[in-house]
Scaffold this motif. Sequence first.
Motif, PDB file in Angstrom:
ATOM      1  N   LYS A  32      -9.054  66.066  11.393  1.00  0.00           N
ATOM      2  CA  LYS A  32      -8.543  66.612  12.661  1.00  0.00           C
ATOM      3  C   LYS A  32      -8.136  68.068  12.501  1.00  0.00           C
ATOM      4  N   GLU A  33      -7.492  68.396  11.368  1.00  0.00           N
ATOM      5  CA  GLU A  33      -7.073  69.795  11.143  1.00  0.00           C
ATOM      6  C   GLU A  33      -8.288  70.699  11.016  1.00  0.00           C
ATOM      7  N   ASP A  36      -9.552  71.299  14.394  1.00  0.00           N
ATOM      8  CA  ASP A  36      -8.695  72.282  15.116  1.00  0.00           C
ATOM      9  C   ASP A  36      -8.944  73.702  14.604  1.00  0.00           C
ATOM     10  N   GLN A  40     -10.289  76.857  16.732  1.00  0.00           N
ATOM     11  CA  GLN A  40      -9.552  78.139  16.806  1.00  0.00           C
ATOM     12  C   GLN A  40     -10.424  79.300  16.342  1.00  0.00           C
TER      13      GLN A  40
END
Length: 521
Positions: A32-33, A36, A40
């Motif tokens: 998930k990171e 993300d 970004q």
Amino acid sequence: MEPNILSIIIGVAALIAGIVLGKLIFAKNTKKEIEDAQSQAQKIIADGQLQAENLKKEKLLEAKEKFVQLKSDHDRDVLQRTQKINESENKIKQKEQSINQKEANLEKQLKENEGIKENLNRQIEVVNIKRTELEKHQEEHIRRLEKVAGLSAEEAKAQLIESLTQEAHSKALAIQQEIVEEAKLKANKEARKIVIQTIQRTAAEQAIENSITVFNLESDEIKGSIIGREGRNIRAIEAATGVDLIVDDTPEAIVLSSFDPLRREVARLSLQRLVADGRIHPARIEEVVEKTKKQLEDQVMDIGERTVMELGIHGLHKELIRMVGRMRFRSSYGQNLLMHSRETANLCSIMAAELGMNPKLAKRAGLLHDIGKVPDEETELSHALLGAKLAEKYGENPAVVNAIGAHHDEMEMKYVISPIIQACDAISGARPGARREIMQQYIQRIKDLENLALSYQGVEKAYAIQAGRELRVIVEADKVTDGDSDKLSFEIAQKIQEEMTFPGQIKVTVIREKRAVNIAR
């Protein structure tokens, strides 16, 4: 024992299940990171691209504006240059029209003077032929000179220029010396005649009166009264007059010591009154000194008025008359200043009359030429410039002002009487017995005179003789030629005149001697 093993097995299985479950959860969070971070990063890239596009548009707009501005400036410069070119073309056209008009007039004149033109053409042809011949001869002459001398034309030209320069300098110096000598021979005769007549017609005392510095007493008993109890009277006199009283073993005399002759005169007259009266005490001393000062001021004014009346000078300002009276109590190199000024005034009057100038104006300037030596206040100006300033302040004639300021060459001489004042001042001061010099100053002046001559190259010895009136310079014959001797004598005389102050004149004699010595045995 079996329950314990079972418990251990269950614990190990639970631990393994926890580890597997933890790894699954960690892997899910890490994924998930990463997602993300990728989103970004894509967003940042998109923002960067958008900003880059905006910046690119802004730069393009700025470049377009700069281009438009430069184009506008260029168009304006081109327009200005075009206008200047047009103006220049108009001026050129006007000049061409003027030239055309002049050419038309010239052609008209040439047509009218056809004969003169033909004559000029013939003369020009002759001149051109002569010039051509001269150039050929000159070239041939140069080639011959180069062949004979072994020098190029430029080297020969340089040597010729140097030789001609030295020859011209020597001839110019010789001619200058001849002109100076001839002028001296012609001028000295008349000048000597006028100066001798002027001196002969003026009567002056040989011995000059000095300011009185010794007060004579009838007896030595009066010294005690003058000194007073514990010296109070003598201290009161010194305080009131500014003069030192020296009471020593000298019989029937008291020495008055002060740099100011006027103060010494006040002290002398005050002592004379006190001794005659007999009442000598501090209060009486102050009273007598004050009265004596007022009396002396009146006496100074009376001396000034009597002097200008005897000389026949009218319209002099009262302050200048007072200064003339103060000269009575001043001296210059032992010569009383008032007697010197009166003598100079009479000399100036006679000399001006002999030369056909205004004798009254010359006499006035002669009397006032040293008033700068008796100022009321000390100043850094020289006495000549200070005297000119005072004369101008009190409304004297510009010729008199200039004569006073220029009599020691500190101002430019603008009037004819100025050199007369200078000459008569020197005549009065240079008379035998008129002045005296301190021995140390005299010796120093003689040394300076000899050292000035020794500073020149080629000078072997220098001697000041006849009390400094003549300077004999002995030069080395190997280093100084006869022509250089004349030049050296002239240069030394000019340098003495510029750098030294002296009464009368100094004769400079350069001696060049060649000796050949051999011994026969």
